[in-house]
Write a protein that holds these residues in place. Structure first.
Motif, PDB file in Angstrom:
ATOM      1  N   LYS A  19       4.631  -2.054  -2.524  1.00 33.57           N
ATOM      2  CA  LYS A  19       3.555  -2.787  -1.992  1.00 33.57           C
ATOM      3  C   LYS A  19       3.196  -4.145  -2.568  1.00 33.57           C
ATOM      4  O   LYS A  19       2.890  -3.914  -4.058  1.00 33.57           O
ATOM      5  CB  LYS A  19       2.440  -1.779  -1.839  1.00 33.57           C
ATOM      6  N   SER A 326       2.121   6.013  10.419  1.00 30.06           N
ATOM      7  CA  SER A 326       2.202   4.912   9.747  1.00 30.06           C
ATOM      8  C   SER A 326       3.508   4.123  10.247  1.00 30.06           C
ATOM      9  O   SER A 326       4.509   4.803  10.667  1.00 30.06           O
ATOM     10  CB  SER A 326       2.707   4.870   8.388  1.00 30.06           C
ATOM     11  N   ALA A 382      -8.256   1.300   4.175  1.00 35.90           N
ATOM     12  CA  ALA A 382      -7.143   1.916   5.034  1.00 35.90           C
ATOM     13  C   ALA A 382      -6.265   0.545   5.416  1.00 35.90           C
ATOM     14  O   ALA A 382      -4.884   0.875   5.328  1.00 35.90           O
ATOM     15  CB  ALA A 382      -7.411   2.851   6.124  1.00 35.90           C
ATOM     16  N   ASP A 385      -4.422  -1.296   2.900  1.00 39.54           N
ATOM     17  CA  ASP A 385      -3.297  -0.706   2.152  1.00 39.54           C
ATOM     18  C   ASP A 385      -2.128  -0.477   3.130  1.00 39.54           C
ATOM     19  O   ASP A 385      -1.801   0.581   3.851  1.00 39.54           O
ATOM     20  CB  ASP A 385      -3.855   0.916   1.978  1.00 39.54           C
ATOM     21  N   ASP A 386      -1.348  -1.773   3.544  1.00 45.57           N
ATOM     22  CA  ASP A 386      -0.341  -1.674   4.316  1.00 45.57           C
ATOM     23  C   ASP A 386      -0.589  -1.119   5.800  1.00 45.57           C
ATOM     24  O   ASP A 386       0.208  -0.290   6.221  1.00 45.57           O
ATOM     25  CB  ASP A 386       0.927  -1.004   3.589  1.00 45.57           C
ATOM     26  N   ASN A 388      -2.529   1.079   7.086  1.00 46.20           N
ATOM     27  CA  ASN A 388      -2.500   2.528   7.099  1.00 46.20           C
ATOM     28  C   ASN A 388      -3.336   3.029   8.281  1.00 46.20           C
ATOM     29  O   ASN A 388      -4.442   3.582   8.116  1.00 46.20           O
ATOM     30  CB  ASN A 388      -3.036   3.041   5.714  1.00 46.20           C
TER      31      ASN A 388
END
Length: 497
Positions: A19, A326, A382, A385-386, A388
């Motif tokens: 990440k 995800s 959330a 964070d990529d 999520n």
């Protein structure tokens, strides 16, 4: 201040396998390219999942205040069977089998692609270029690669010299494959004798006389290689270097690996800062495959006309189901999973629709204010964070818990806090996750309530006439659809179970 300046987004970069904090090349602007479909057949659910993932990414980047140029191509030429450099063009083959023009095939399945994506509430990309619309750019790109010493001509076809490229660059930088291993594991195949090495790939293919789709070039009448078109179109609209390139996990090698090599060979620079790959969609624990029969089309899942699922599911439920995983995880499509998602989706929509009916308190509730502020922070954490989405959805149900307390009267809320809660949920449920808009939810809820009220009235008449069999039938069949009737001293109410 724009949200992108106050929120730090991290993206899992397939190139570094980690990440990374997202920093666009040009502040406030994002260039994103996603490999689109080869339009020779109906779009399948695996494609839908990939494109849905990047629709969500597009939505969130726009929400953060970035000006996003999202390019998603249509492959309408040059993609040969089995993703190879020999064989028949997938679209030409379909045209031959159905005895129609190749562009009829392209038109039919491009329309199907758009119709399916519209059903699932996708935003259109900023630009949707086609391979056949960019033949000139591809020819120019090939010539540059030849001039730079990385392409060679044999019998009217042009190939990329992987071994020459690998002398000064890393062919395998994305997929982490070593050229020596590729050489060791390569079988000698018929039809590859024109190549210097089996690992070389086609930039331009000379067309055989029977080949339908072909164009004039300095080397022959032929057609471009599949890998080349994405390099030509992405750099034309996003520049020699751009921020994000997305696609399915199955495209990482060789397609995306070849894109990197072509760009470095032609432009002298790697094209993309962040490579994103959506993972595969399975069904009932097995890979989706036409050969095994373990496959289902979107319309079959929507209508229920299949032998793999107990019923049809709405586009909203399917989208909600996919967002509960995800984008980087393998997702198993099962009947139990969809039924659970349907219950969760209905519970979420029931809570959202009830917001308009909540009573306002004149006094400010500290607990409600703090809960809403906490929810907002968790929602952004959330998504930053990529992207999520499963964690986001878990926190959305924390919001449902607050709404249930407000409905029960165990918690109060001020008008300001209620408006903040409505805005927050609307943003993340509808604008970012891409579920149906609030007006459509309310319209659907009104129709549902009207229908159930009518059935409750018919059930009451049956009970008054002592027709208990009919009364029980109405109650039991509604329950089978997830609608539970509750008899009380003030009459009959219902809830979505």
């Amino acid at each position: 201040m724009e949200l992108y300046k106050t929120n730090q987004l991290s993206i899992y970069n397939s190139l570094s396998k980690d990440k990374e904090k997202f920093t666009p090349i040009h502040a406030g602007n994002v260039g994103m390219y996603v490999c689109g479909p080869t339009v020779y057949s109906n779009v399948h659910l695996g494609n839908v999942r990939t494109f849905m993932s990047f629709d969500m990414v597009f939505r969130y980047l726009k929400h953060l205040g970035f000006k996003v140029r999202y390019v998603r191509n249509i492959t309408d030429a040059g993609h040969l069977e089995n993703d190879a450099d020999v064989g028949e063009d997938k679209i030409s083959k379909k045209a031959r089998l159905e005895e129609i023009e190749p562009m009829e095939v392209v038109q039919r399945y491009t329309v199907d692609f758009h119709n399916i994506l519209n059903l699932f509430n996708f935003l259109p990309p900023s630009i949707e270029p086609t391979a056949t619309g960019h033949i000139i750019e591809q020819i120019e790109l090939i010539q540059t690669i030849i001039d730079n010493g990385f392409g060679y001509i044999v019998n009217g076809s042009v190939y990329f010299d992987v071994h020459k490229y690998n002398e000064t660059n890393d062919y395998g930088i994305l997929s982490k494959r070593k050229l020596e291993d590729l050489i060791h594991n390569t079988r000698a195949l018929d039809g590859q004798s024109d190549k210097k090495n089996p690992q070389d790939f086609a930039l331009w293919k000379r067309a055989e006389p029977q080949h339908i789709m072909k164009w004039p070039s300095p080397w022959s009448d032929g057609f471009p290689g599949w890998h080349l078109e994405c390099t030509a179109m992405s750099t034309k609209y996003l520049g020699e270097q751009f921020d994000i390139h997305g696609g399915g996990m199955d495209l990482k090698f060789p397609h995306h690996e070849c894109e990197i090599a072509q760009n470095v060979a032609a432009k002298g620079t790697a094209p993309v800062n962040y490579w994103m790959h959506a993972n595969m969609l399975e069904m009932n624990g097995q890979r989706m495959s036409k050969s095994t029969g373990n496959i289902i089309n979107p319309d079959q899942l929507l209508t229920g006309e299949n032998d793999k699922f107990s019923k049809g599911f709405s586009p909203n439920v399917i989208r909600f189901f996919m967002m509960q995983s995800s984008y980087r995880s393998i997702l198993d499509l099962t009947d139990a999973g969809l039924l659970a998602s349907e219950k969760g989706f209905n519970r979420l929509m029931d809570a959202v629709s009830s917001l308009s009916k909540l009573e306002i308190s004149k006094a400010t509730s500290k607990m409600a204010s703090e809960t809403i502020a906490s929810l907002k922070l968790k929602f952004y954490e959330a998504m930053n964070d990529d992207f999520n989405t499963p964690i986001l959805i878990a926190h959305l149900f924390d919001g449902v818990s607050l709404i249930n307390k407000l409905k029960a009267g165990t918690e109060t809320i001020s008008e300001t806090d209620l408006n903040n809660l409505k805005s927050l949920l609307h943003t993340f449920i509808f604008d970012i996750l891409g579920l149906t808009t609030i007006s459509e939810v309310n319209e659907g809820t009104d129709k549902l309530e009207g229908t159930i009220s009518l059935l409750i009235e018919l059930r009451n008449q049956a009970r008054a006439n002592k027709d208990f069999a009919m009364s029980d039938k109405i109650r039991d069949e509604l329950l089978a659809f997830g609608i539970q009737l509750k008899d009380g001293k003030d009459g009959t109410t219902f809830s979505l179970s």
